[in-house]
Design a protein around this motif. Structure first.
Motif, mmCIF file in Angstrom:
data_model
loop_
_atom_site.group_PDB
_atom_site.id
_atom_site.type_symbol
_atom_site.label_atom_id
_atom_site.label_comp_id
_atom_site.label_asym_id
_atom_site.label_seq_id
_atom_site.Cartn_x
_atom_site.Cartn_y
_atom_site.Cartn_z
ATOM 1 N N GLY A 1 0.817 -1.207 0.000
ATOM 2 C CA GLY A 1 0.000 0.000 0.000
ATOM 3 C C GLY A 1 0.851 1.257 0.000
ATOM 4 N N GLU B 1 -4.856 1.443 3.317
ATOM 5 C CA GLU B 1 -5.316 2.479 2.400
ATOM 6 C C GLU B 1 -6.826 2.676 2.470
ATOM 7 O OE1 GLU B 1 -2.300 2.441 -1.344
ATOM 8 O OE2 GLU B 1 -3.809 0.856 -1.326
ATOM 9 N N HIS B 2 -7.564 1.719 2.966
ATOM 10 C CA HIS B 2 -9.027 1.759 2.947
ATOM 11 C C HIS B 2 -9.595 1.411 4.325
ATOM 12 C CE1 HIS B 2 -8.741 -2.605 2.859
ATOM 13 N NE2 HIS B 2 -7.882 -2.480 1.852
ATOM 14 N N HIS C 1 -0.675 4.807 0.756
ATOM 15 C CA HIS C 1 -1.145 5.932 1.566
ATOM 16 C C HIS C 1 -1.880 5.415 2.800
ATOM 17 C CE1 HIS C 1 -0.054 8.618 -1.661
ATOM 18 N NE2 HIS C 1 -0.740 7.881 -2.496
ATOM 19 N N ARG D 1 -4.396 5.602 5.411
ATOM 20 C CA ARG D 1 -5.630 6.316 5.721
ATOM 21 C C ARG D 1 -6.301 5.764 6.978
ATOM 22 N NH1 ARG D 1 -9.531 5.782 1.681
ATOM 23 N NH2 ARG D 1 -10.599 7.477 2.704
ATOM 24 N N LEU E 1 -0.227 -1.230 4.202
ATOM 25 C CA LEU E 1 1.090 -0.605 4.122
ATOM 26 C C LEU E 1 2.101 -1.362 4.958
ATOM 27 C CD1 LEU E 1 -0.861 1.768 3.295
ATOM 28 C CD2 LEU E 1 0.935 3.255 4.148
ATOM 29 N N GLY F 1 -4.036 -3.557 0.005
ATOM 30 C CA GLY F 1 -4.249 -2.249 0.617
ATOM 31 C C GLY F 1 -3.483 -2.022 1.903
#
Length: 192
Positions: free
Chosen positions: A102, A162-163, A104, A106, A142, A140
Protein backbone atom coordinates in the motif's frame (compact mmCIF):
# COMPACT_ATOMS: atom_id res chain seq x y z
CA UNK A 1 12.22 -2.09 17.76
CA UNK A 2 9.84 -0.72 20.36
CA UNK A 3 6.11 -0.03 20.07
CA UNK A 4 4.44 2.70 22.09
CA UNK A 5 0.93 4.11 22.38
CA UNK A 6 -1.11 6.38 24.62
CA UNK A 7 -4.84 6.97 24.40
CA UNK A 8 -6.78 10.10 25.21
CA UNK A 9 -10.40 9.03 25.57
CA UNK A 10 -12.46 12.17 25.10
CA UNK A 11 -16.01 13.12 26.09
CA UNK A 12 -18.73 11.86 23.73
CA UNK A 13 -19.52 15.41 22.56
CA UNK A 14 -15.87 16.48 22.20
CA UNK A 15 -15.17 18.46 19.03
CA UNK A 16 -12.72 16.18 17.20
CA UNK A 17 -11.90 19.15 15.00
CA UNK A 18 -9.65 20.28 17.87
CA UNK A 19 -7.59 17.09 17.49
CA UNK A 20 -7.55 17.37 13.69
CA UNK A 21 -6.37 20.98 13.90
CA UNK A 22 -3.69 20.07 16.47
CA UNK A 23 -2.31 17.32 14.22
CA UNK A 24 -2.44 19.62 11.17
CA UNK A 25 -0.43 22.26 13.08
CA UNK A 26 2.03 20.03 14.94
CA UNK A 27 2.20 16.66 13.17
CA UNK A 28 5.14 17.66 11.02
CA UNK A 29 7.34 18.15 14.11
CA UNK A 30 8.14 14.43 14.19
CA UNK A 31 8.67 14.07 10.44
CA UNK A 32 12.44 13.98 11.02
CA UNK A 33 12.69 12.79 14.65
CA UNK A 34 15.88 10.78 15.16
CA UNK A 35 15.23 7.18 16.16
CA UNK A 36 11.56 7.16 15.13
CA UNK A 37 10.46 4.50 12.67
CA UNK A 38 6.98 5.99 12.40
CA UNK A 39 4.24 7.72 14.33
CA UNK A 40 0.68 7.21 13.15
CA UNK A 41 -1.53 10.02 14.46
CA UNK A 42 -4.72 8.07 15.11
CA UNK A 43 -8.24 9.16 15.97
CA UNK A 44 -11.64 7.55 16.16
CA UNK A 45 -15.04 9.10 16.80
CA UNK A 46 -17.88 7.65 18.79
CA UNK A 47 -20.55 6.31 16.45
CA UNK A 48 -18.36 6.33 13.33
CA UNK A 49 -17.16 3.02 11.86
CA UNK A 50 -18.39 1.19 14.94
CA UNK A 51 -16.32 3.11 17.50
CA UNK A 52 -17.78 3.16 21.02
CA UNK A 53 -15.57 6.12 22.05
CA UNK A 54 -13.89 9.25 20.77
CA UNK A 55 -10.12 8.96 21.11
CA UNK A 56 -6.82 10.40 20.07
CA UNK A 57 -4.38 7.47 20.24
CA UNK A 58 -1.04 7.86 18.40
CA UNK A 59 0.92 4.66 17.76
CA UNK A 60 4.71 4.64 17.41
CA UNK A 61 7.34 2.17 16.26
CA UNK A 62 10.79 3.26 17.40
CA UNK A 63 14.09 2.18 15.90
CA UNK A 64 15.97 3.18 19.04
CA UNK A 65 15.25 3.51 22.72
CA UNK A 66 17.27 6.75 22.62
CA UNK A 67 14.79 8.27 20.16
CA UNK A 68 11.86 7.15 22.30
CA UNK A 69 13.42 8.53 25.46
CA UNK A 70 14.28 11.82 23.76
CA UNK A 71 10.61 12.15 22.82
CA UNK A 72 9.29 11.24 26.27
CA UNK A 73 11.81 13.17 28.38
CA UNK A 74 13.21 15.74 25.95
CA UNK A 75 10.15 17.78 25.09
CA UNK A 76 8.09 16.08 22.39
CA UNK A 77 5.64 14.52 24.84
CA UNK A 78 5.52 17.53 27.17
CA UNK A 79 3.23 19.59 24.92
CA UNK A 80 0.57 16.88 24.89
CA UNK A 81 0.87 16.48 28.67
CA UNK A 82 0.52 20.24 29.14
CA UNK A 83 -2.63 20.37 27.02
CA UNK A 84 -4.42 17.15 28.02
CA UNK A 85 -2.76 15.86 31.19
CA UNK A 86 -0.19 13.09 31.30
CA UNK A 87 -1.65 9.86 29.91
CA UNK A 88 -0.35 6.39 30.66
CA UNK A 89 2.08 5.34 27.92
CA UNK A 90 2.01 1.67 26.92
CA UNK A 91 5.21 0.11 25.61
CA UNK A 92 5.82 -3.22 23.91
CA UNK A 93 8.93 -5.02 22.70
CA UNK A 94 8.84 -5.57 18.95
CA UNK A 95 8.40 -9.13 17.67
CA UNK A 96 7.97 -8.59 13.93
CA UNK A 97 7.62 -5.93 11.27
CA UNK A 98 6.66 -6.38 7.62
CA UNK A 99 6.11 -3.91 4.78
CA UNK A 100 3.07 -4.12 2.51
CA UNK A 101 2.44 -2.78 -0.99
CA UNK A 102 0.00 0.00 0.00
CA UNK A 103 1.00 3.61 -0.59
CA UNK A 104 -1.14 5.93 1.57
CA UNK A 105 -2.00 5.33 5.22
CA UNK A 106 -5.63 6.32 5.72
CA UNK A 107 -6.70 3.82 8.42
CA UNK A 108 -5.10 1.69 11.11
CA UNK A 109 -6.16 -1.39 13.05
CA UNK A 110 -4.86 -2.18 16.51
CA UNK A 111 -5.69 -5.37 18.38
CA UNK A 112 -4.62 -6.36 21.88
CA UNK A 113 -4.99 -9.92 23.10
CA UNK A 114 -3.42 -12.04 25.82
CA UNK A 115 -0.56 -14.43 25.22
CA UNK A 116 -2.19 -17.83 25.85
CA UNK A 117 -1.59 -18.97 29.42
CA UNK A 118 -0.94 -22.54 28.35
CA UNK A 119 1.27 -23.89 25.60
CA UNK A 120 4.72 -22.89 24.48
CA UNK A 121 5.62 -19.20 24.43
CA UNK A 122 7.61 -19.78 21.24
CA UNK A 123 4.46 -20.97 19.46
CA UNK A 124 2.45 -17.96 20.62
CA UNK A 125 5.00 -15.46 19.37
CA UNK A 126 5.54 -17.36 16.10
CA UNK A 127 1.77 -17.02 15.56
CA UNK A 128 2.15 -13.27 16.15
CA UNK A 129 4.98 -13.12 13.60
CA UNK A 130 2.86 -14.97 11.03
CA UNK A 131 -0.04 -12.59 11.68
CA UNK A 132 2.18 -9.54 11.06
CA UNK A 133 3.30 -11.14 7.78
CA UNK A 134 -0.31 -11.94 6.80
CA UNK A 135 -1.51 -8.42 7.55
CA UNK A 136 1.24 -6.83 5.45
CA UNK A 137 0.47 -9.14 2.51
CA UNK A 138 -3.22 -8.17 2.33
CA UNK A 139 -4.48 -5.90 -0.44
CA UNK A 140 -4.25 -2.25 0.62
CA UNK A 141 -1.94 -2.85 3.60
CA UNK A 142 1.09 -0.61 4.12
CA UNK A 143 2.56 -2.60 6.99
CA UNK A 144 1.95 -5.11 9.74
CA UNK A 145 3.65 -5.30 13.13
CA UNK A 146 3.50 -7.39 16.28
CA UNK A 147 4.85 -6.66 19.75
CA UNK A 148 4.53 -8.02 23.29
CA UNK A 149 4.20 -6.56 26.79
CA UNK A 150 5.66 -9.21 29.10
CA UNK A 151 4.46 -7.41 32.25
CA UNK A 152 0.87 -8.15 31.15
CA UNK A 153 1.60 -11.03 28.76
CA UNK A 154 -0.27 -9.15 26.09
CA UNK A 155 0.30 -9.09 22.34
CA UNK A 156 -0.49 -6.12 20.15
CA UNK A 157 -0.97 -6.32 16.38
CA UNK A 158 -0.86 -3.09 14.40
CA UNK A 159 -1.44 -2.48 10.70
CA UNK A 160 -1.85 0.51 8.37
CA UNK A 161 -4.30 0.48 5.46
CA UNK A 162 -5.32 2.48 2.40
CA UNK A 163 -9.03 1.76 2.95
CA UNK A 164 -11.53 1.45 5.81
CA UNK A 165 -12.34 -2.22 5.14
CA UNK A 166 -9.10 -3.91 6.22
CA UNK A 167 -8.75 -7.66 6.56
CA UNK A 168 -7.79 -7.29 10.22
CA UNK A 169 -9.62 -7.58 13.52
CA UNK A 170 -9.41 -4.88 16.17
CA UNK A 171 -10.07 -1.21 16.76
CA UNK A 172 -10.27 0.84 13.57
CA UNK A 173 -8.72 4.32 13.58
CA UNK A 174 -8.41 7.07 11.02
CA UNK A 175 -4.81 8.13 10.31
CA UNK A 176 -4.63 11.93 10.53
CA UNK A 177 -0.92 12.11 9.69
CA UNK A 178 2.02 9.72 9.37
CA UNK A 179 5.50 10.80 10.42
CA UNK A 180 7.87 8.14 9.12
CA UNK A 181 11.48 9.37 9.20
CA UNK A 182 12.96 5.92 9.88
CA UNK A 183 10.33 3.57 8.49
CA UNK A 184 12.76 2.36 5.84
CA UNK A 185 15.21 1.42 8.63
CA UNK A 186 12.77 -0.64 10.70
CA UNK A 187 14.14 -4.18 10.69
CA UNK A 188 11.96 -6.58 8.69
CA UNK A 189 10.82 -9.97 9.85
CA UNK A 190 11.16 -11.72 13.17
CA UNK A 191 13.17 -9.86 15.83
CA UNK A 192 15.14 -12.67 17.51
Amino acid sequence: MYAMQYELTLPADYDMGVIRDRVARLGHLLDDWDGLGFKAYLARERGLRGSPVSQYAPFYLWNTVDGMNAFLWGGGFQGLSDDFGRPSVRQWTGLAYEEGAGAHARFAVRRHHPVPASGLLAEAVEDAVREARRLAAEDGALLGAAAVDTSRWELVHFSLWEHDTPKAEGDLFEVLHLSAPGRDRLPRGRRW
